[in-house]
Every structure is written in structure tokens, then in C-alpha cells.
Design a protein around this motif. Structure first.
Motif, mmCIF file in Angstrom:
data_model
loop_
_atom_site.group_PDB
_atom_site.id
_atom_site.type_symbol
_atom_site.label_atom_id
_atom_site.label_comp_id
_atom_site.label_asym_id
_atom_site.label_seq_id
_atom_site.Cartn_x
_atom_site.Cartn_y
_atom_site.Cartn_z
ATOM 1 N N MET A 1 0.849 -1.178 0.000
ATOM 2 C CA MET A 1 0.000 0.000 0.000
ATOM 3 C C MET A 1 0.895 1.241 0.000
ATOM 4 S SD MET A 1 -2.712 1.337 2.846
ATOM 5 C CE MET A 1 -4.050 0.234 2.544
ATOM 6 N N THR A 2 0.613 2.186 -0.862
ATOM 7 C CA THR A 2 1.384 3.412 -0.969
ATOM 8 C C THR A 2 0.839 4.449 -0.008
ATOM 9 O OG1 THR A 2 1.767 2.967 -3.292
ATOM 10 C CG2 THR A 2 2.155 5.200 -2.545
ATOM 11 N N LYS A 3 1.746 5.076 0.705
ATOM 12 C CA LYS A 3 1.377 6.093 1.676
ATOM 13 C C LYS A 3 1.100 7.409 0.958
ATOM 14 C CE LYS A 3 3.090 8.091 5.875
ATOM 15 N NZ LYS A 3 4.123 8.115 6.864
ATOM 16 N N ALA A 4 0.034 8.091 1.365
ATOM 17 C CA ALA A 4 -0.290 9.398 0.794
ATOM 18 C C ALA A 4 0.584 10.451 1.455
ATOM 19 C CB ALA A 4 -1.761 9.727 1.024
ATOM 20 N N PRO A 5 1.434 11.128 0.689
ATOM 21 C CA PRO A 5 2.279 12.155 1.291
ATOM 22 C C PRO A 5 1.436 13.352 1.733
ATOM 23 C CG PRO A 5 2.457 12.255 -1.078
ATOM 24 C CD PRO A 5 1.598 11.058 -0.750
ATOM 25 N N MET A 6 2.009 14.144 2.594
ATOM 26 C CA MET A 6 1.338 15.375 2.999
ATOM 27 C C MET A 6 1.691 16.466 1.993
ATOM 28 S SD MET A 6 1.744 17.662 6.442
ATOM 29 C CE MET A 6 3.297 18.352 5.900
ATOM 30 N N ASN A 7 0.705 17.219 1.602
ATOM 31 C CA ASN A 7 0.901 18.371 0.732
ATOM 32 C C ASN A 7 0.324 19.589 1.428
ATOM 33 O OD1 ASN A 7 1.956 16.977 -1.625
ATOM 34 N ND2 ASN A 7 -0.084 16.089 -1.757
ATOM 35 N N THR A 8 0.999 20.715 1.300
ATOM 36 C CA THR A 8 0.484 21.958 1.863
ATOM 37 C C THR A 8 0.568 23.060 0.821
ATOM 38 O OG1 THR A 8 2.629 22.664 2.738
ATOM 39 C CG2 THR A 8 1.220 21.367 4.207
ATOM 40 N N THR A 9 -0.367 23.988 0.915
ATOM 41 C CA THR A 9 -0.295 25.218 0.136
ATOM 42 C C THR A 9 -0.599 26.359 1.091
ATOM 43 O OG1 THR A 9 -2.633 25.090 -0.518
ATOM 44 C CG2 THR A 9 -1.026 24.151 -2.038
ATOM 45 N N THR A 10 0.082 27.460 0.879
ATOM 46 C CA THR A 10 -0.131 28.643 1.703
ATOM 47 C C THR A 10 -0.566 29.771 0.798
ATOM 48 O OG1 THR A 10 1.595 27.931 3.240
ATOM 49 C CG2 THR A 10 0.959 30.253 3.324
ATOM 50 N N GLU A 11 -1.622 30.469 1.189
ATOM 51 C CA GLU A 11 -2.135 31.563 0.368
ATOM 52 C C GLU A 11 -2.695 32.670 1.249
ATOM 53 O OE1 GLU A 11 -6.449 30.208 -1.080
ATOM 54 O OE2 GLU A 11 -4.966 28.595 -1.257
ATOM 55 N N ARG A 12 -2.734 33.845 0.689
ATOM 56 C CA ARG A 12 -3.393 34.979 1.347
ATOM 57 C C ARG A 12 -4.879 34.895 1.050
ATOM 58 N NH1 ARG A 12 -1.451 38.699 4.987
ATOM 59 N NH2 ARG A 12 0.746 39.034 4.636
ATOM 60 N N ALA A 13 -5.677 35.180 2.033
ATOM 61 C CA ALA A 13 -7.132 35.252 1.887
ATOM 62 C C ALA A 13 -7.554 36.536 2.588
ATOM 63 C CB ALA A 13 -7.798 34.030 2.499
ATOM 64 N N GLY A 14 -7.528 37.636 1.845
ATOM 65 C CA GLY A 14 -7.786 38.934 2.454
ATOM 66 C C GLY A 14 -6.659 39.265 3.404
ATOM 67 N N ASP A 15 -6.997 39.556 4.655
ATOM 68 C CA ASP A 15 -5.939 39.838 5.628
ATOM 69 C C ASP A 15 -5.621 38.621 6.504
ATOM 70 O OD1 ASP A 15 -8.312 39.904 6.996
ATOM 71 O OD2 ASP A 15 -7.992 41.845 7.929
ATOM 72 N N SER A 16 -5.977 37.444 5.990
ATOM 73 C CA SER A 16 -5.676 36.187 6.672
ATOM 74 C C SER A 16 -4.672 35.389 5.848
ATOM 75 C CB SER A 16 -6.951 35.354 6.833
ATOM 76 O OG SER A 16 -7.919 36.068 7.560
ATOM 77 N N VAL A 17 -4.003 34.452 6.511
ATOM 78 C CA VAL A 17 -3.135 33.506 5.819
ATOM 79 C C VAL A 17 -3.759 32.130 5.988
ATOM 80 C CG1 VAL A 17 -0.847 32.456 5.708
ATOM 81 C CG2 VAL A 17 -1.075 34.895 6.199
ATOM 82 N N LEU A 18 -3.928 31.441 4.869
ATOM 83 C CA LEU A 18 -4.576 30.137 4.851
ATOM 84 C C LEU A 18 -3.561 29.076 4.453
ATOM 85 C CD1 LEU A 18 -7.064 28.234 4.787
ATOM 86 C CD2 LEU A 18 -7.452 29.036 2.438
ATOM 87 N N VAL A 19 -3.443 28.047 5.298
ATOM 88 C CA VAL A 19 -2.608 26.895 4.992
ATOM 89 C C VAL A 19 -3.547 25.711 4.784
ATOM 90 C CG1 VAL A 19 -0.821 25.325 5.824
ATOM 91 C CG2 VAL A 19 -0.662 27.775 6.339
ATOM 92 N N ARG A 20 -3.550 25.192 3.564
ATOM 93 C CA ARG A 20 -4.362 24.008 3.257
ATOM 94 C C ARG A 20 -3.461 22.788 3.357
ATOM 95 N NH1 ARG A 20 -9.338 25.526 0.863
ATOM 96 N NH2 ARG A 20 -9.291 27.656 0.052
ATOM 97 N N VAL A 21 -3.948 21.763 4.069
ATOM 98 C CA VAL A 21 -3.175 20.554 4.302
ATOM 99 C C VAL A 21 -3.954 19.370 3.741
ATOM 100 C CG1 VAL A 21 -2.024 19.128 6.052
ATOM 101 C CG2 VAL A 21 -2.345 21.594 6.457
#
Length: 115
Positions: A1-21
Motif C-alpha cells: 500500500m502506498t502512503k499518501a504524502p502530505m501536501n500543503t499550500t499557503t495563500e493569502r485570503a484577504g488579511d488572513s493567511v490560509l494553509v491548506r493541508v
């Protein structure tokens, strides 16, 4: 079974910072996530840091430590840390079981977290 790696993206959302995992947050990936969240918190003028865990497929205890560290840093710096655990994600189940939903600031959606 292949392990799903972790992926992240970081983006600005107005005056917030959003990290999607996405993928697996475990002992092997926790340090990477800690670094991503720290870098996002250091972006400067954000009024809130949001971690979207909706697409996490596995969430281990090492991930809890990362979230607590980010939460404590937010308390110290005055930049709130908000977790979006997702409706039926692995992260939500672990946060419920460990009662961390009572400790962390959470939101039901990214939109509500950044508003």
C-alpha cells in the motif's frame, strides 16, 4: 500500500493567511507542517492564521502537538490560529476523541474562519 504524502499550500485570503493541508499528518510529516505554519505566521500583517485540514486522510498524535504549538504561538503573538477540521476528516475524528475541539479555535469552513 502506498502512503499518501502530505501536501500543503499557503495563500493569502484577504488579511488572513490560509494553509491548506492534504494527505497524512504523522511523525514523518509533523516537522514539515510545523515549519509551514511557523513560516505562514511570520508573514507579518495577517490578522488570523487558518489551517484547513479538510483533506487530511490520516492525523496522528504528532499533528496534535503541531496544532497546540501553533495555537500557543497565536495566543502569544495576538494572531489567532483557527483550525478547519473538515466535516468527516481524520483530523476531526482525532480532535473529537482527544477533546482538542474544546481547546483549539475551530471553524466549520474556511469562509467562516477568515471572516
Amino acid at each position: 500500500m502506498t502512503k499518501a504524502p502530505m501536501n500543503t499550500t499557503t495563500e493569502r485570503a484577504g488579511d488572513s493567511v490560509l494553509v491548506r493541508v492534504a494527505g497524512e499528518v504523522d511523525l514523518a510529516t509533523a516537522a514539515e507542517l510545523r515549519g509551514v505554519l511557523a513560516a505562514a505566521a511570520d508573514l507579518g500583517d495577517a490578522r488570523v492564521l487558518v489551517a484547513d485540514l479538510s483533506d487530511v486522510t490520516f492525523f496522528g498524535s504528532a499533528g496534535l502537538t503541531v496544532l497546540l504549538t501553533a495555537h500557543e504561538r497565536g495566543c502569544e503573538t495576538g494572531v489567532p490560529f483557527v483550525v478547519v477540521p473538515g466535516v468527516e476528516s481524520s483530523a476531526r475524528r482525532i480532535l473529537e476523541i482527544t477533546e482538542m475541539l474544546e481547546v483549539l479555535t475551530t471553524a466549520d469552513s474556511v469562509d467562516s474562519a477568515i471572516s
